[in-house]
Each structure stands twice: as C-alpha cells, then as structure tokens.
Enzyme design. Structure first.
Site, PDB file in Angstrom:
ATOM      1  N   ASP A  57       0.821  -1.205   0.000  1.00 35.05           N
ATOM      2  CA  ASP A  57       0.000   0.000   0.000  1.00 35.05           C
ATOM      3  C   ASP A  57       0.859   1.262   0.000  1.00 35.05           C
ATOM      4  O   ASP A  57       0.455   2.296  -0.544  1.00 35.05           O
ATOM      5  CB  ASP A  57      -0.939   0.000   1.212  1.00 35.05           C
ATOM      6  CG  ASP A  57      -2.148  -0.925   1.001  1.00 35.05           C
ATOM      7  OD1 ASP A  57      -2.272  -1.498  -0.099  1.00 35.05           O
ATOM      8  OD2 ASP A  57      -2.953  -1.065   1.939  1.00 35.05           O
ATOM      9  N   LYS A  62       2.615   6.122  -3.172  1.00 37.98           N
ATOM     10  CA  LYS A  62       3.635   6.839  -3.946  1.00 37.98           C
ATOM     11  C   LYS A  62       3.202   6.968  -5.409  1.00 37.98           C
ATOM     12  O   LYS A  62       3.334   8.030  -6.023  1.00 37.98           O
ATOM     13  CB  LYS A  62       4.972   6.104  -3.854  1.00 37.98           C
ATOM     14  CG  LYS A  62       6.071   6.738  -4.697  1.00 37.98           C
ATOM     15  CD  LYS A  62       7.322   5.882  -4.706  1.00 37.98           C
ATOM     16  CE  LYS A  62       8.349   6.451  -5.689  1.00 37.98           C
ATOM     17  NZ  LYS A  62       9.550   5.571  -5.799  1.00 37.98           N
ATOM     18  N   ASN A 130      -4.613   8.956   1.496  1.00 37.55           N
ATOM     19  CA  ASN A 130      -4.923   8.377   2.809  1.00 37.55           C
ATOM     20  C   ASN A 130      -5.144   9.434   3.885  1.00 37.55           C
ATOM     21  O   ASN A 130      -6.232   9.543   4.437  1.00 37.55           O
ATOM     22  CB  ASN A 130      -3.799   7.442   3.254  1.00 37.55           C
ATOM     23  CG  ASN A 130      -4.070   5.991   2.904  1.00 37.55           C
ATOM     24  OD1 ASN A 130      -5.040   5.680   2.217  1.00 37.55           O
ATOM     25  ND2 ASN A 130      -3.220   5.104   3.368  1.00 37.55           N
ATOM     26  N   ASP A 160      -0.027  13.998  20.985  1.00 36.39           N
ATOM     27  CA  ASP A 160       1.205  13.818  20.219  1.00 36.39           C
ATOM     28  C   ASP A 160       1.013  14.181  18.755  1.00 36.39           C
ATOM     29  O   ASP A 160       1.988  14.257  18.006  1.00 36.39           O
ATOM     30  CB  ASP A 160       1.692  12.371  20.316  1.00 36.39           C
ATOM     31  CG  ASP A 160       2.295  12.049  21.676  1.00 36.39           C
ATOM     32  OD1 ASP A 160       2.429  12.973  22.492  1.00 36.39           O
ATOM     33  OD2 ASP A 160       2.621  10.869  21.913  1.00 36.39           O
ATOM     34  N   THR A 171      -8.467   2.919   7.191  1.00 37.03           N
ATOM     35  CA  THR A 171      -7.950   1.634   7.666  1.00 37.03           C
ATOM     36  C   THR A 171      -6.440   1.678   7.884  1.00 37.03           C
ATOM     37  O   THR A 171      -5.817   0.637   8.116  1.00 37.03           O
ATOM     38  CB  THR A 171      -8.284   0.514   6.663  1.00 37.03           C
ATOM     39  OG1 THR A 171      -7.853   0.913   5.354  1.00 37.03           O
ATOM     40  CG2 THR A 171      -9.774   0.231   6.633  1.00 37.03           C
ATOM     41  N   TYR A 173      -3.386   4.785   9.322  1.00 34.54           N
ATOM     42  CA  TYR A 173      -2.952   5.443  10.563  1.00 34.54           C
ATOM     43  C   TYR A 173      -4.147   5.817  11.435  1.00 34.54           C
ATOM     44  O   TYR A 173      -4.089   5.747  12.665  1.00 34.54           O
ATOM     45  CB  TYR A 173      -2.135   6.686  10.192  1.00 34.54           C
ATOM     46  CG  TYR A 173      -1.267   7.238  11.302  1.00 34.54           C
ATOM     47  CD1 TYR A 173      -0.887   6.464  12.396  1.00 34.54           C
ATOM     48  CD2 TYR A 173      -0.801   8.548  11.234  1.00 34.54           C
ATOM     49  CE1 TYR A 173      -0.080   6.972  13.393  1.00 34.54           C
ATOM     50  CE2 TYR A 173       0.007   9.069  12.236  1.00 34.54           C
ATOM     51  CZ  TYR A 173       0.367   8.280  13.309  1.00 34.54           C
ATOM     52  OH  TYR A 173       1.158   8.800  14.302  1.00 34.54           O
ATOM     53  N   LEU A 175      -6.957   4.188  11.821  1.00 35.16           N
ATOM     54  CA  LEU A 175      -7.442   3.013  12.543  1.00 35.16           C
ATOM     55  C   LEU A 175      -6.527   2.656  13.707  1.00 35.16           C
ATOM     56  O   LEU A 175      -6.996   2.291  14.789  1.00 35.16           O
ATOM     57  CB  LEU A 175      -7.566   1.832  11.574  1.00 35.16           C
ATOM     58  CG  LEU A 175      -8.156   0.541  12.147  1.00 35.16           C
ATOM     59  CD1 LEU A 175      -9.579   0.746  12.623  1.00 35.16           C
ATOM     60  CD2 LEU A 175      -8.094  -0.576  11.101  1.00 35.16           C
ATOM     61  N   SER A 176      -5.222   2.789  13.503  1.00 32.88           N
ATOM     62  CA  SER A 176      -4.278   2.426  14.562  1.00 32.88           C
ATOM     63  C   SER A 176      -4.361   3.372  15.751  1.00 32.88           C
ATOM     64  O   SER A 176      -3.895   3.051  16.842  1.00 32.88           O
ATOM     65  CB  SER A 176      -2.846   2.410  14.011  1.00 32.88           C
ATOM     66  OG  SER A 176      -2.417   3.713  13.663  1.00 32.88           O
ATOM     67  N   ALA A 195      -2.582   9.844  20.682  1.00 39.33           N
ATOM     68  CA  ALA A 195      -2.269   9.851  22.119  1.00 39.33           C
ATOM     69  C   ALA A 195      -2.736  11.131  22.804  1.00 39.33           C
ATOM     70  O   ALA A 195      -1.926  11.886  23.352  1.00 39.33           O
ATOM     71  CB  ALA A 195      -0.766   9.649  22.329  1.00 39.33           C
TER      72      ALA A 195
END
Length: 275
Positions: A57, A62, A130, A160, A171, A173, A175-176, A195
């Site tokens: 991905d 890119k 994204n 942060d 789905t 960054y 999602l994380s 955070a």
C-alpha cells in the site's frame, strides 16, 4: 486487447529494476498486446492508460502521488500481505490482467485531500489519498493543536499529533489510533488525535467539503506534517489548511473484488483467535 494500451509500472526503489514480479507483470501484459514502460518520468507530457503499482500500500500511495492528478487509473499488485489498495496478489497476476483485458473491472474514484501551509518546499506534493498528519518531532513534548472547521473553533487538542483521514485512509494510521473504518463512498473526513492527553477527546467525522484549519503550539517551536507519509518540518507559525482536492484518484478493481471481503480478511473477523 482491442487497442494497444500503455501501462506504466512503478515499484519499490530498491527492487524496481529486478523484481521478478515486475518481470511477470511485463510478460503478461506483453502477451496481451500491451505496451509496458517501467518507472517512467512523470512529467507534463507523460501518458499511460493504466498505472501499475507493484509493492504494498505504501508503493500504491507513492504511485498515486505521481499519477493521481493525471487521472490515470491505478492497479495495485501486492508482493507481500494482502493490502486494501494493492489487492492483486502475485499468484493472481495472469488472471487479473486477463479480466482487465476483457473489460471485467470497474474504476472507483477515491477522494483526495490537499494541504496548504507556509514553508513547504516547492517540489513537495501536497495531496494525500490516505491522510495528512500533524505530529510532534522526535521526543518533543506534547503539542497543542487548535482545530477549526469552516472557520468555527472545534477543539484544542493536547496530544502527540492529529490525523486527518479520508475514507480510503481510514484503515491506515487513523485506525491504529482508534478512528472509525469508513467505506470509500462516504463523503466524509475524520479527525483522530494521536495519544490525546484527555480521554474526553475522541475522533470526529465531518463532511469532506469542510475546510479544516490547524494552529500548532510546540515547545520545540516546530512540528512535522506528513502527507501520506511524506513528511516536512514546519515552524509553529505555519497555519495548516486541509481541504478536499479538485481531483480524485482512480483505482481499478476487478468485478470479483469487494471492500467488505478484504476488510474481513485483513481484520480476521470471524476467525477463532484461540487457535
């Protein structure tokens, strides 16, 4: 092929010239009567009927940054694990390109967001398929980010960082960091803190025609802005403006491909984790 189609192949820099997958794709397309160009220079005169991203991905993002504004449809071939963007696996190459040759595919148009900020290099590509993220540098202290939507104050984040995600990037960054999954047809953006200091601060979804403005305060007096992972350091005086771009990225999907089936497989929904 009814007419000779031109395919532009893009791959990871460290393996672009000698990848066996690139060779396999090239041979398959040549057998179907297509013209293949590997890593072309994407200047003003460049043209192709399809762009092919070979990697994961990250390579797809890119490729989108290079050809997205040209409206060239992108096919994603995944060398490693199944991706949300690069979803043609190595063992599916011949079958997939035969299906495309026979017209058994659809083109999805995915929204893109653009960045405006003082201090960006002239050559910097400001468009993201994204996400666009504002992040603290290295071990710097927590940032203060004042967020505005269409000129109205939204919230002051002490965190942060902050991720502004498209549905395509939901789905990744987003999602994380606890943000929601959004289907690509949803005309929305999501603001997800990284955070956050307060548990009361949660991701929020806004219409994708909204203009998002960010003012950053940092003890280091600078911060990182990352556009689909391409990062630059900006001075805290720089005001960030994020809005929907005028173009969309075109992604080729086979008729057999389905977002929900990919989602179930990637997220391992329904599988017994005890085994």
């Amino acid at each position: 092929m009814q007419k000779k189609l031109r395919f532009a192949l893009f791959g990871n820099e460290f393996q672009a010239k000698n990848s066996s997958t690139i060779q396999k794709v090239s041979h398959t397309l040549s057998a179907l009567g297509g013209e293949v160009v590997v890593e072309p220079s994407c200047d003003e005169d460049f043209h192709a009927d399809f762009a092919i991203s070979i990697g994961g991905d990250g390579t797809f993002l890119k490729t989108a940054s290079l050809v997205g504004t040209k409206g060239i449809p992108i096919i994603g071939v995944n060398i490693g694990r199944l991706g949300f963007l690069a979803d043609v696996r190595d063992n599916e190459i011949e079958e997939a390109f035969k299906a495309i040759d026979e017209g058994r595919y659809r083109i999805e148009e995915h929204a893109v967001i653009g960045l405006q900020a003082e201090g960006l290099p002239q050559e910097f590509i400001p468009f993201a398929l994204n996400d666009i993220a504002v992040l603290k540098r290295d071990n710097a202290s927590m940032m203060t980010i004042h967020a505005y939507v269409d000129g109205d104050p939204l919230v002051t984040y002490r965190a942060d960082g902050l991720v502004v995600s498209t549905p395509t990037g939901s789905t990744a960054y987003n999602l994380s960091n606890g943000g929601p999954i959004m289907i690509s047809q949803a005309e929305v953006l999501c603001l997800t803190p990284v955070a956050p200091h307060s548990l009361n601060i949660r991701p929020i979804v806004v219409p994708d025609n909204a203009v998002i403005e960010l003012e950053v305060e940092s003890r280091s007096h600078n911060f990182l802005v990352a556009v689909d992972g391409r990062s630059e350091t900006l001075d805290e005086q720089a005001r960030i403006r994020i809005s929907k771009a005028s173009h969309k990225v075109k992604i080729v999907k086979r008729e057999s491909e389905n977002f929900f089936s990919t989602l179930r497989e990637k997220m391992m929904w329904g599988k017994d984790g005890r085994n």
